[in-house]
Design a protein around this motif. Sequence first.
Motif, mmCIF file in Angstrom:
data_model
loop_
_atom_site.group_PDB
_atom_site.id
_atom_site.type_symbol
_atom_site.label_atom_id
_atom_site.label_comp_id
_atom_site.label_asym_id
_atom_site.label_seq_id
_atom_site.Cartn_x
_atom_site.Cartn_y
_atom_site.Cartn_z
ATOM 1 N N ILE A 1 0.832 -1.201 0.000
ATOM 2 C CA ILE A 1 0.000 0.000 0.000
ATOM 3 C C ILE A 1 0.870 1.255 0.000
ATOM 4 C CG2 ILE A 1 -1.637 1.343 1.369
ATOM 5 C CD1 ILE A 1 -2.924 -1.262 2.241
ATOM 6 N N ALA A 2 1.956 1.237 0.781
ATOM 7 C CA ALA A 2 2.867 2.394 0.831
ATOM 8 C C ALA A 2 3.486 2.654 -0.541
ATOM 9 C CB ALA A 2 3.955 2.152 1.867
ATOM 10 N N ALA A 3 3.905 1.576 -1.226
ATOM 11 C CA ALA A 3 4.492 1.734 -2.560
ATOM 12 C C ALA A 3 3.459 2.301 -3.537
ATOM 13 C CB ALA A 3 5.015 0.390 -3.056
ATOM 14 N N LEU A 4 2.226 1.819 -3.451
ATOM 15 C CA LEU A 4 1.166 2.325 -4.316
ATOM 16 C C LEU A 4 0.884 3.798 -4.035
ATOM 17 C CD1 LEU A 4 -1.350 -0.661 -4.279
ATOM 18 C CD2 LEU A 4 -0.090 0.199 -6.249
ATOM 19 N N GLU A 5 0.912 4.162 -2.756
ATOM 20 C CA GLU A 5 0.661 5.561 -2.398
ATOM 21 C C GLU A 5 1.745 6.474 -2.968
ATOM 22 O OE1 GLU A 5 -1.712 4.797 1.817
ATOM 23 O OE2 GLU A 5 0.433 5.185 1.823
ATOM 24 N N ILE A 6 2.998 6.037 -2.871
ATOM 25 C CA ILE A 6 4.096 6.840 -3.432
ATOM 26 C C ILE A 6 3.931 6.980 -4.948
ATOM 27 C CG2 ILE A 6 6.584 6.904 -3.847
ATOM 28 C CD1 ILE A 6 6.951 5.531 -1.137
ATOM 29 N N ALA A 7 3.656 5.853 -5.612
ATOM 30 C CA ALA A 7 3.470 5.891 -7.058
ATOM 31 C C ALA A 7 2.288 6.778 -7.445
ATOM 32 C CB ALA A 7 3.267 4.470 -7.586
ATOM 33 N N ALA A 8 1.192 6.674 -6.692
ATOM 34 C CA ALA A 8 0.010 7.485 -6.981
ATOM 35 C C ALA A 8 0.313 8.969 -6.793
ATOM 36 C CB ALA A 8 -1.147 7.066 -6.077
ATOM 37 N N MET A 9 1.098 9.310 -5.762
ATOM 38 C CA MET A 9 1.467 10.716 -5.545
ATOM 39 C C MET A 9 2.300 11.241 -6.704
ATOM 40 S SD MET A 9 2.241 11.253 -1.479
ATOM 41 C CE MET A 9 3.334 9.851 -1.277
ATOM 42 N N VAL A 10 3.252 10.427 -7.155
ATOM 43 C CA VAL A 10 4.117 10.849 -8.274
ATOM 44 C C VAL A 10 3.285 11.066 -9.535
ATOM 45 C CG1 VAL A 10 5.987 10.135 -9.813
ATOM 46 C CG2 VAL A 10 6.179 9.733 -7.349
ATOM 47 N N VAL A 11 2.429 10.112 -9.861
ATOM 48 C CA VAL A 11 1.614 10.212 -11.071
ATOM 49 C C VAL A 11 0.635 11.371 -10.979
ATOM 50 C CG1 VAL A 11 -0.106 9.030 -12.481
ATOM 51 C CG2 VAL A 11 1.851 7.763 -11.606
ATOM 52 N N SER A 12 -0.011 11.556 -9.826
ATOM 53 C CA SER A 12 -0.979 12.647 -9.675
ATOM 54 C C SER A 12 -0.306 14.006 -9.808
ATOM 55 C CB SER A 12 -1.698 12.547 -8.332
ATOM 56 O OG SER A 12 -0.786 12.713 -7.250
ATOM 57 N N MET A 13 0.917 14.150 -9.290
ATOM 58 C CA MET A 13 1.616 15.423 -9.401
ATOM 59 C C MET A 13 2.054 15.698 -10.841
ATOM 60 S SD MET A 13 2.474 18.202 -8.113
ATOM 61 C CE MET A 13 1.739 17.806 -6.528
ATOM 62 N N ILE A 14 2.490 14.629 -11.554
ATOM 63 C CA ILE A 14 2.854 14.811 -12.962
ATOM 64 C C ILE A 14 1.631 15.220 -13.781
ATOM 65 C CG2 ILE A 14 3.699 13.659 -15.037
ATOM 66 C CD1 ILE A 14 5.441 11.916 -13.254
ATOM 67 N N LEU A 15 0.497 14.558 -13.527
ATOM 68 C CA LEU A 15 -0.728 14.926 -14.217
ATOM 69 C C LEU A 15 -1.149 16.354 -13.879
ATOM 70 C CD1 LEU A 15 -2.998 11.730 -13.989
ATOM 71 C CD2 LEU A 15 -2.135 12.820 -16.063
ATOM 72 N N TYR A 16 -0.998 16.703 -12.608
ATOM 73 C CA TYR A 16 -1.353 18.054 -12.166
ATOM 74 C C TYR A 16 -0.538 19.107 -12.941
ATOM 75 C CZ TYR A 16 -1.500 22.188 -9.139
ATOM 76 O OH TYR A 16 -1.624 23.478 -8.651
#
Length: 242
Positions: free
Chosen positions: A222-237
């Motif tokens: 879950i922690a790895a997914l959260e980090i990946a999701a944060m990275v992707v969401s910021m790039i999309l942002y």
Amino acid sequence: MCCKGFLKVMMFVFNGIIFLAGAAILAVGIWVAVDRVSLLGFLDHIKDAPAELSQLANIGYLLIGVGAFLALMGFLGCCGAMKESKCMLLSFFIIVLIIFLVEVAAGIVLIVFEPLVEQFLDEIGETVATSIKEDYGKNEDFTAVWNSTMNELKCCGYNNYTDFTDSPFVSDTSSYPDTCCKNSIICNEIAAGIDPVTGCFRALEKLIKDNAVLLAGVALGIAALEIAAMVVSMILYCNVGK
């Protein structure tokens, strides 16, 4: 456009997994809350027990809250990626970052205070044993809770069968609970002492330790997914509107 499409797909994948993880935690929380009498109900009947100890019985509700929140967060993350909303993506990033930091802090606290928690639970053993000696066989609710707990965990007493010695149940029936004997039809002190059944504290501790690797793996995943999701969401942002 191709890169943005790939990031959106990844956002869907990450948030889909987070949603499923939240749903799994929610299901476990509901199970614990519904079956709390069997697993943790005896905590409500310990005399003079610290208030903090009784709160362990509410762990199911905590899991329900965490699971529901993760499921909702995963759903909102997917919506943010679909609509390419900068507000939703930034809010998602901030929420996931806060959750991640809280999880790291909680993990550190558990590691640091694990020996103290185990020592604390060992110390209350005498209090629990005293409650069993006084109320088992006399207080119907207390007796029912302990019977349910022992049947569920396949254990005997808090420490072992000696917790029931001189209890109203033993005094009235000259026998011990059936779960305290592995192979004997009549469970008396001699039969219980031949091959003692593990106490419920050790049984619960073993149950947690047996699943510790699985729980740790889920937590790290879950922690790895959260980090990946944060990275992707910021790039999309950063790429919305470009």
